[in-house]
Design a protein around this motif. Structure first.
Motif, short mmCIF file in Angstrom:
data_model
loop_
_atom_site.label_atom_id
_atom_site.label_comp_id
_atom_site.label_asym_id
_atom_site.label_seq_id
_atom_site.Cartn_x
_atom_site.Cartn_y
_atom_site.Cartn_z
N GLY A 63 0.79 -1.23 0.00
CA GLY A 63 0.00 0.00 0.00
C GLY A 63 0.82 1.27 0.00
N ALA A 64 1.97 1.25 -0.63
CA ALA A 64 2.87 2.42 -0.62
C ALA A 64 2.38 3.56 -1.50
CB ALA A 64 4.27 2.01 -1.04
N THR A 65 1.31 3.36 -2.28
CA THR A 65 0.82 4.46 -3.11
C THR A 65 -0.21 5.32 -2.38
OG1 THR A 65 -0.88 3.06 -4.10
CG2 THR A 65 1.23 3.25 -5.28
N GLY A 66 -0.74 4.84 -1.26
CA GLY A 66 -1.69 5.63 -0.48
C GLY A 66 -0.98 6.66 0.38
N MET A 67 -1.76 7.54 1.02
CA MET A 67 -1.17 8.61 1.82
C MET A 67 -0.31 8.06 2.96
SD MET A 67 -2.94 11.72 3.92
CE MET A 67 -3.76 10.65 5.07
N LEU A 68 -0.84 7.13 3.74
CA LEU A 68 -0.05 6.58 4.84
C LEU A 68 1.13 5.78 4.32
CD1 LEU A 68 -2.86 5.55 7.33
CD2 LEU A 68 -1.23 7.42 7.55
N GLY A 69 0.90 4.99 3.28
CA GLY A 69 1.98 4.22 2.69
C GLY A 69 3.10 5.09 2.15
N ARG A 70 2.74 6.21 1.52
CA ARG A 70 3.76 7.15 1.03
C ARG A 70 4.56 7.74 2.18
NH1 ARG A 70 5.42 7.82 -4.37
NH2 ARG A 70 3.62 7.35 -5.64
N GLY A 71 3.86 8.04 3.28
CA GLY A 71 4.56 8.55 4.46
C GLY A 71 5.54 7.54 5.03
N VAL A 72 5.11 6.28 5.09
CA VAL A 72 6.00 5.21 5.58
C VAL A 72 7.17 5.04 4.63
CG1 VAL A 72 6.18 2.75 6.13
CG2 VAL A 72 4.13 4.04 6.81
N LEU A 73 6.90 5.00 3.33
CA LEU A 73 7.97 4.83 2.34
C LEU A 73 8.99 5.96 2.45
CD1 LEU A 73 9.21 3.37 -0.09
CD2 LEU A 73 7.74 4.77 -1.56
N ARG A 74 8.52 7.19 2.54
CA ARG A 74 9.42 8.35 2.64
C ARG A 74 10.36 8.19 3.84
NH1 ARG A 74 9.99 13.09 5.37
NH2 ARG A 74 10.83 14.82 4.17
N GLU A 75 9.79 7.84 4.99
CA GLU A 75 10.61 7.71 6.19
C GLU A 75 11.56 6.52 6.10
OE1 GLU A 75 10.85 10.15 8.41
OE2 GLU A 75 9.43 11.10 7.04
N CYS A 76 11.12 5.42 5.50
CA CYS A 76 12.01 4.26 5.32
C CYS A 76 13.21 4.61 4.44
CB CYS A 76 11.24 3.09 4.71
SG CYS A 76 10.13 2.25 5.83
N LEU A 77 12.97 5.34 3.37
CA LEU A 77 14.06 5.69 2.46
C LEU A 77 15.01 6.69 3.08
CD1 LEU A 77 12.16 5.85 -0.96
CD2 LEU A 77 13.46 3.94 0.03
N ARG A 78 14.54 7.50 4.01
CA ARG A 78 15.37 8.51 4.67
C ARG A 78 16.13 7.96 5.87
NH1 ARG A 78 12.65 13.05 6.87
NH2 ARG A 78 14.59 14.16 6.59
N ASP A 79 15.63 6.90 6.48
CA ASP A 79 16.19 6.39 7.73
C ASP A 79 17.33 5.43 7.44
OD1 ASP A 79 16.55 4.75 10.14
OD2 ASP A 79 14.78 5.83 10.86
N ASP A 80 18.52 5.73 7.99
CA ASP A 80 19.67 4.87 7.68
C ASP A 80 19.68 3.55 8.43
OD1 ASP A 80 20.40 5.83 10.15
OD2 ASP A 80 22.28 6.73 9.51
N THR A 81 18.71 3.32 9.33
CA THR A 81 18.61 2.00 9.96
C THR A 81 17.77 1.05 9.11
OG1 THR A 81 16.67 2.54 11.31
CG2 THR A 81 18.85 2.98 12.29
N VAL A 82 17.10 1.57 8.09
CA VAL A 82 16.34 0.72 7.17
C VAL A 82 17.28 0.33 6.03
CG1 VAL A 82 14.39 0.58 5.58
CG2 VAL A 82 14.13 1.77 7.77
N GLU A 83 17.55 -0.96 5.94
CA GLU A 83 18.49 -1.47 4.94
C GLU A 83 17.87 -1.55 3.55
OE1 GLU A 83 20.45 -5.80 4.06
OE2 GLU A 83 20.44 -5.11 6.15
N SER A 84 16.60 -2.03 3.47
CA SER A 84 15.96 -2.19 2.17
C SER A 84 14.45 -2.14 2.33
CB SER A 84 16.36 -3.52 1.52
OG SER A 84 15.90 -4.60 2.29
N VAL A 85 13.77 -1.79 1.21
CA VAL A 85 12.31 -1.73 1.19
C VAL A 85 11.83 -2.45 -0.07
CG1 VAL A 85 10.27 -0.26 1.12
CG2 VAL A 85 12.31 0.53 2.33
N LEU A 86 10.95 -3.42 0.12
CA LEU A 86 10.26 -4.06 -0.99
C LEU A 86 8.83 -3.55 -0.95
CD1 LEU A 86 9.79 -6.06 -3.30
CD2 LEU A 86 9.41 -7.83 -1.55
N ALA A 87 8.43 -2.76 -1.94
CA ALA A 87 7.08 -2.20 -2.01
C ALA A 87 6.23 -3.08 -2.92
CB ALA A 87 7.12 -0.78 -2.53
N VAL A 88 5.12 -3.58 -2.40
CA VAL A 88 4.22 -4.44 -3.15
C VAL A 88 2.91 -3.68 -3.35
CG1 VAL A 88 3.00 -6.64 -3.19
CG2 VAL A 88 5.24 -6.48 -2.08
N GLY A 89 2.47 -3.58 -4.61
CA GLY A 89 1.23 -2.89 -4.88
C GLY A 89 0.72 -3.13 -6.29
N ARG A 90 -0.41 -2.50 -6.61
CA ARG A 90 -1.02 -2.68 -7.93
C ARG A 90 -0.40 -1.80 -9.00
NH1 ARG A 90 -5.91 -3.19 -4.77
NH2 ARG A 90 -6.02 -0.94 -4.68
#
Length: 194
Positions: free
Chosen positions: A9-36
């Motif tokens: 759900g990374a295309t929704g408002m909350l998902g975009r917020g989570v994605l943004r913070e994951c990409l900015r946070d250096d403790t997050v090693e990788s993100v796999l976004a699954v969506g339509r």
């Protein structure tokens, strides 16, 4: 310790917020976004998996993940008003409550986020037209509501940070059901960013 994230759900408002913070946070090693639909975002940490129909996903994904990795953390976005007793009048509240209860029975660490009013910040858009209209008309009042009732309002940024915080080992979490006050507390502390 680094965190690997699978985000639905990374295309929704909350998902975009989570994605943004994951990409900015250096403790997050990788993100796999699954969506339509593709995100239209490029980042060294980000991989995408576009699925034609990821409907009825929560438990269909949670059960095999729990079996494969019972040490993982699973975060489900529910909502204020969810009925954990599964006996209320509202169908959506009962369904969300049932999903929460089923997730809590699985062998991983599960957290239910029940956001109240979410203020999109830092360019995070709302995908739904009705939400965009709501924020266009009533958006200027959200900071006032935040001042008067700070435990009713969260930002998309605090939401993303709180999700990362519960995934990090050693974070002190107040319980398995997190409401706006909990989300603000967990998401309010600054994190190290790239």
């Amino acid at each position: 310790m680094s965190v690997k994230v699978i985000l639905f759900g990374a295309t929704g408002m909350l998902g975009r917020g989570v994605l943004r913070e994951c990409l900015r946070d250096d403790t997050v090693e990788s993100v796999l976004a699954v969506g339509r639909t593709p995100l239209g975002v490029s980042h060294p940490k980000l991989r995408e998996s576009v699925q034609s129909d990821p409907s009825d996903l929560t438990l269909a994904v949670a059960r095999p993940l729990a079996a494969a990795n019972p040490g993982m953390t699973f975060v489900y976005v529910s909502g204020e008003g969810t009925d954990s007793t599964e006996r209320g009048r509202s169908m959506w509240a009962r369904v969300k409550g049932r999903t929460e209860n089923d997730l809590l029975e699985l062998p991983f660490r599960a957290y239910m986020f029940r956001p109240g009013i979410v203020q999109p910040v830092r360019g995070v858009p709302s995908k739904a037209r009705i939400s965009r209209m709501f924020y266009a008309v009533l958006g200027p009042l959200v900071p006032l509501v935040r001042r008067v009732a700070p435990n009713l309002v969260i930002t998309s940024e605090a939401f993303g940070r709180a999700m990362i915080a519960v995934a990090r080992p050693g974070t002190e979490v107040p319980g398995h059901i997190l409401r706006p006050a909990d989300i603000n507390r967990l998401g309010g502390a600054p994190t190290r960013h790239n």
